[in-house]
Scaffold this motif. Structure first.
Motif, PDB file in Angstrom:
ATOM      1  N   TYR A 146     -58.351  -5.967  -5.864  1.00 45.66           N
ATOM      2  CA  TYR A 146     -57.111  -6.214  -5.129  1.00 45.66           C
ATOM      3  C   TYR A 146     -56.272  -7.284  -5.836  1.00 45.66           C
ATOM      4  CZ  TYR A 146     -59.030  -3.491  -1.314  1.00 45.66           C
ATOM      5  OH  TYR A 146     -59.539  -2.474  -0.558  1.00 45.66           O
ATOM      6  N   PRO A 147     -55.037  -6.946  -6.205  1.00 43.34           N
ATOM      7  CA  PRO A 147     -54.160  -7.921  -6.855  1.00 43.34           C
ATOM      8  C   PRO A 147     -53.597  -8.926  -5.839  1.00 43.34           C
ATOM      9  CG  PRO A 147     -53.019  -5.838  -6.586  1.00 43.34           C
ATOM     10  CD  PRO A 147     -54.431  -5.634  -6.104  1.00 43.34           C
ATOM     11  N   TRP A 148     -53.044 -10.011  -6.315  1.00 44.00           N
ATOM     12  CA  TRP A 148     -52.516 -11.067  -5.443  1.00 44.00           C
ATOM     13  C   TRP A 148     -51.489 -10.542  -4.449  1.00 44.00           C
ATOM     14  CZ3 TRP A 148     -47.318 -11.993  -5.405  1.00 44.00           C
ATOM     15  CH2 TRP A 148     -46.582 -11.500  -6.488  1.00 44.00           C
ATOM     16  N   TYR A 149     -50.635  -9.624  -4.875  1.00 43.61           N
ATOM     17  CA  TYR A 149     -49.565  -9.148  -4.008  1.00 43.61           C
ATOM     18  C   TYR A 149     -50.070  -8.264  -2.864  1.00 43.61           C
ATOM     19  CZ  TYR A 149     -49.951  -5.189  -7.208  1.00 43.61           C
ATOM     20  OH  TYR A 149     -50.428  -4.165  -7.969  1.00 43.61           O
ATOM     21  N   SER A 150     -51.358  -7.899  -2.901  1.00 44.57           N
ATOM     22  CA  SER A 150     -51.909  -7.087  -1.814  1.00 44.57           C
ATOM     23  C   SER A 150     -52.181  -7.940  -0.566  1.00 44.57           C
ATOM     24  CB  SER A 150     -53.189  -6.385  -2.262  1.00 44.57           C
ATOM     25  OG  SER A 150     -54.203  -7.315  -2.527  1.00 44.57           O
ATOM     26  N   VAL A 199     -45.935  -5.147   1.246  1.00 46.01           N
ATOM     27  CA  VAL A 199     -46.597  -4.559   0.078  1.00 46.01           C
ATOM     28  C   VAL A 199     -48.071  -4.297   0.380  1.00 46.01           C
ATOM     29  CG1 VAL A 199     -47.204  -4.912  -2.348  1.00 46.01           C
ATOM     30  CG2 VAL A 199     -44.962  -5.619  -1.514  1.00 46.01           C
ATOM     31  N   SER A 200     -48.709  -5.186   1.129  1.00 49.90           N
ATOM     32  CA  SER A 200     -50.125  -4.999   1.483  1.00 49.90           C
ATOM     33  C   SER A 200     -50.339  -3.691   2.238  1.00 49.90           C
ATOM     34  CB  SER A 200     -50.632  -6.176   2.317  1.00 49.90           C
ATOM     35  OG  SER A 200     -49.899  -6.295   3.523  1.00 49.90           O
ATOM     36  N   TRP A 201     -49.345  -3.290   3.023  1.00 47.40           N
ATOM     37  CA  TRP A 201     -49.459  -2.034   3.778  1.00 47.40           C
ATOM     38  C   TRP A 201     -49.434  -0.847   2.828  1.00 47.40           C
ATOM     39  CZ3 TRP A 201     -44.831  -3.398   7.463  1.00 47.40           C
ATOM     40  CH2 TRP A 201     -45.148  -4.549   8.189  1.00 47.40           C
ATOM     41  N   LEU A 202     -48.561  -0.904   1.832  1.00 54.79           N
ATOM     42  CA  LEU A 202     -48.465   0.194   0.863  1.00 54.79           C
ATOM     43  C   LEU A 202     -49.742   0.303   0.036  1.00 54.79           C
ATOM     44  CD1 LEU A 202     -44.814  -0.465  -0.358  1.00 54.79           C
ATOM     45  CD2 LEU A 202     -45.579   1.309   1.235  1.00 54.79           C
ATOM     46  N   VAL A 203     -50.263  -0.845  -0.387  1.00 58.30           N
ATOM     47  CA  VAL A 203     -51.498  -0.860  -1.176  1.00 58.30           C
ATOM     48  C   VAL A 203     -52.645  -0.271  -0.351  1.00 58.30           C
ATOM     49  CG1 VAL A 203     -53.223  -2.369  -2.262  1.00 58.30           C
ATOM     50  CG2 VAL A 203     -50.782  -2.784  -2.648  1.00 58.30           C
ATOM     51  N   ALA A 204     -52.786  -0.729   0.889  1.00 53.38           N
ATOM     52  CA  ALA A 204     -53.865  -0.233   1.753  1.00 53.38           C
ATOM     53  C   ALA A 204     -53.731   1.272   1.979  1.00 53.38           C
ATOM     54  CB  ALA A 204     -53.855  -0.974   3.087  1.00 53.38           C
TER      55      ALA A 204
END
Length: 144
Positions: free
Chosen positions: A60-64, A69-74
């Motif tokens: 998981y990168p910092w921006y997650s 952005v965390s919602w898009l990554v998840a």
């Protein structure tokens, strides 16, 4: 509404959404099985371009940690694991795994938003061909 009121509302909204927990759980599920890769090179290319979304070994990168952005990554990770998860061999159907080579050949994987944030995942045409062939050797060829 004046600009100051709008700015304050936007800032408060941005702060408020940080408290929504979706996308903040960065624990990986257990690995149910290990892939018997056809070669170390296939595994290397897969790990570089695919493993974050298609295994239970996501880095998981910092921006997650920052909504939205965390919602898009998840969401991308959930969808990627559902479509193909090499950590679930034997649990997930073989057909999903067989689709992988075609996705790479057709340029559908890795997805463009991932490549923007992860330039190391960008594969040359030769690497795409190499990865697709390795995936076919590892998982078989999709029956048309």
């Amino acid at each position: 509404m004046n600009m100051k009121t709008v700015s304050i509302a936007v800032i408060l909204g941005a702060v408020a959404i940080q408290f929504i927990p979706y996308g903040k759980d960065h624990t990986n599920p257990p690995i149910m099985s290990e892939v018997q890769w056809d070669s170390p090179r296939t595994q290397e290319l897969f790990n570089r371009a695919c493993a974050d979304c298609h295994s239970n070994e996501t880095k998981y990168p910092w921006y997650s940690n920052i909504a939205p952005v965390s919602w898009l990554v998840a969401h991308d990770i959930e969808e990627g694991r559902e479509k193909m998860n090499v950590s679930m061999i034997g649990v997930q159907t073989k057909n999903k795994l067989k689709d992988a080579a075609d996705e790479v050949k057709e340029g559908e994987m890795p997805i463009p938003p991932y490549l923007i944030a992860h330039p190391e995942a960008r594969l040359s045409d030769a690497e795409k061909k190499e990865l697709a062939e390795g995936l076919e050797k590892t998982f078989g060829v999709e029956e048309k």
